[in-house]
Write a protein that holds these residues in place. Structure first.
Motif, PDB file in Angstrom:
ATOM      1  N   THR A  25       0.518  -1.308   0.209  1.00  0.00           N
ATOM      2  CA  THR A  25      -0.444  -0.014  -0.264  1.00  0.00           C
ATOM      3  C   THR A  25       1.119   1.307  -0.243  1.00  0.00           C
ATOM      4  O   THR A  25       0.802   2.321  -0.794  1.00  0.00           O
ATOM      5  CB  THR A  25      -1.397   0.171   0.831  1.00  0.00           C
ATOM      6  OG1 THR A  25      -1.399  -1.445   1.151  1.00  0.00           O
ATOM      7  CG2 THR A  25      -1.775   1.469   1.157  1.00  0.00           C
ATOM      8  N   LEU A  26       1.995   1.160   0.888  1.00  0.00           N
ATOM      9  CA  LEU A  26       2.667   1.980   1.059  1.00  0.00           C
ATOM     10  C   LEU A  26       3.428   2.746  -0.335  1.00  0.00           C
ATOM     11  O   LEU A  26       3.726   3.192  -0.866  1.00  0.00           O
ATOM     12  CB  LEU A  26       3.833   1.845   1.878  1.00  0.00           C
ATOM     13  CG  LEU A  26       4.586   3.313   1.577  1.00  0.00           C
ATOM     14  CD1 LEU A  26       4.477   4.529   2.569  1.00  0.00           C
ATOM     15  CD2 LEU A  26       5.799   3.228   3.116  1.00  0.00           C
ATOM     16  N   PHE A  28       2.583   1.427  -3.444  1.00  0.00           N
ATOM     17  CA  PHE A  28       1.284   2.051  -4.807  1.00  0.00           C
ATOM     18  C   PHE A  28       1.595   3.136  -4.469  1.00  0.00           C
ATOM     19  O   PHE A  28       1.115   4.489  -4.943  1.00  0.00           O
ATOM     20  CB  PHE A  28       0.400   1.302  -4.558  1.00  0.00           C
ATOM     21  CG  PHE A  28      -0.934   1.725  -5.629  1.00  0.00           C
ATOM     22  CD1 PHE A  28      -0.485   1.573  -6.530  1.00  0.00           C
ATOM     23  CD2 PHE A  28      -1.733   2.296  -4.743  1.00  0.00           C
ATOM     24  CE1 PHE A  28      -1.626   1.670  -7.641  1.00  0.00           C
ATOM     25  CE2 PHE A  28      -2.629   3.223  -5.713  1.00  0.00           C
ATOM     26  CZ  PHE A  28      -2.882   2.683  -6.847  1.00  0.00           C
ATOM     27  N   ALA A  29       1.619   4.086  -3.070  1.00  0.00           N
ATOM     28  CA  ALA A  29       0.626   5.174  -3.100  1.00  0.00           C
ATOM     29  C   ALA A  29       2.038   6.214  -3.143  1.00  0.00           C
ATOM     30  O   ALA A  29       2.214   7.336  -3.438  1.00  0.00           O
ATOM     31  CB  ALA A  29       0.239   5.851  -1.188  1.00  0.00           C
ATOM     32  N   LEU A  30       2.701   6.218  -2.282  1.00  0.00           N
ATOM     33  CA  LEU A  30       4.556   6.434  -3.587  1.00  0.00           C
ATOM     34  C   LEU A  30       4.491   6.624  -4.936  1.00  0.00           C
ATOM     35  O   LEU A  30       4.838   8.132  -5.124  1.00  0.00           O
ATOM     36  CB  LEU A  30       5.643   6.080  -2.846  1.00  0.00           C
ATOM     37  CG  LEU A  30       5.575   6.313  -1.035  1.00  0.00           C
ATOM     38  CD1 LEU A  30       6.617   5.350   0.253  1.00  0.00           C
ATOM     39  CD2 LEU A  30       5.357   7.864  -0.379  1.00  0.00           C
ATOM     40  N   GLN A  31       4.097   5.942  -5.043  1.00  0.00           N
ATOM     41  CA  GLN A  31       4.411   4.945  -7.001  1.00  0.00           C
ATOM     42  C   GLN A  31       3.446   6.254  -7.521  1.00  0.00           C
ATOM     43  O   GLN A  31       3.815   7.373  -8.783  1.00  0.00           O
ATOM     44  CB  GLN A  31       4.277   4.433  -7.284  1.00  0.00           C
ATOM     45  CG  GLN A  31       5.595   3.210  -6.717  1.00  0.00           C
ATOM     46  CD  GLN A  31       7.128   3.768  -7.965  1.00  0.00           C
ATOM     47  OE1 GLN A  31       8.102   3.080  -6.951  1.00  0.00           O
ATOM     48  NE2 GLN A  31       6.970   4.335  -9.096  1.00  0.00           N
ATOM     49  N   ARG A  32       1.808   6.478  -6.789  1.00  0.00           N
ATOM     50  CA  ARG A  32       1.188   7.269  -7.344  1.00  0.00           C
ATOM     51  C   ARG A  32       1.373   8.318  -7.287  1.00  0.00           C
ATOM     52  O   ARG A  32       1.292   9.704  -8.273  1.00  0.00           O
ATOM     53  CB  ARG A  32       0.081   7.210  -6.993  1.00  0.00           C
ATOM     54  CG  ARG A  32      -0.990   8.007  -7.620  1.00  0.00           C
ATOM     55  CD  ARG A  32      -1.261   7.103  -9.295  1.00  0.00           C
ATOM     56  NE  ARG A  32      -2.426   8.473  -9.690  1.00  0.00           N
ATOM     57  CZ  ARG A  32      -1.721   8.688 -11.122  1.00  0.00           C
ATOM     58  NH1 ARG A  32      -0.735   8.932 -11.742  1.00  0.00           N
ATOM     59  NH2 ARG A  32      -2.727   9.789 -11.569  1.00  0.00           N
ATOM     60  N   LEU A  33       2.264   9.113  -5.727  1.00  0.00           N
ATOM     61  CA  LEU A  33       2.299  10.565  -5.636  1.00  0.00           C
ATOM     62  C   LEU A  33       3.728  11.258  -7.114  1.00  0.00           C
ATOM     63  O   LEU A  33       3.892  12.503  -7.269  1.00  0.00           O
ATOM     64  CB  LEU A  33       2.940  10.885  -4.159  1.00  0.00           C
ATOM     65  CG  LEU A  33       2.074  10.723  -3.107  1.00  0.00           C
ATOM     66  CD1 LEU A  33       2.432  10.850  -2.154  1.00  0.00           C
ATOM     67  CD2 LEU A  33       1.319  12.000  -3.392  1.00  0.00           C
TER      68      LEU A  33
END
Length: 98
Positions: A25-26, A28-33
């Motif tokens: 989850t972390l 995915f969120a960082l990649q998307r940011l």
């Protein structure tokens, strides 16, 4: 027994399958940011052709980021002109690499 609402992240990471969920989850969120940040800098989404585009991508740099949930493997986007380094990276005291 530990109350799940007050469980420390390190304890959660030690629980096995939950650790994978937290790390994924972390990641995915960082990649998307990072993707959204680079889209803003280049004024175009990945693969999008635009008259307003001021830069384009040039692959990724693989970096490992140590967190309390474990090591998170990130792909930091590279730009053809200039450089990109995620803003969230330096506040935790990680060294900057070329």
């Amino acid at each position: 027994m530990t109350d799940p609402t007050t469980m420390a992240l390190t304890e959660l990471a030690a629980k096995g399958a939950d650790a994978d969920f937290v790390k994924q989850t972390l990641q995915f969120a960082l990649q998307r940011l990072m993707e959204m940040d680079v889209e803003t800098l280049s004024k175009a989404a990945y693969g999008e052709r635009s008259e307003e585009r001021i830069n384009s991508r040039n692959g990724y740099r693989d970096r490992a980021w140590e967190t309390r949930a474990g090591t998170v493997d990130l792909k930091i986007p590279k730009l053809r002109s200039g450089s990109y380094f995620p803003a969230f990276w330096n506040p935790v005291g990680l060294p900057r690499r070329p």
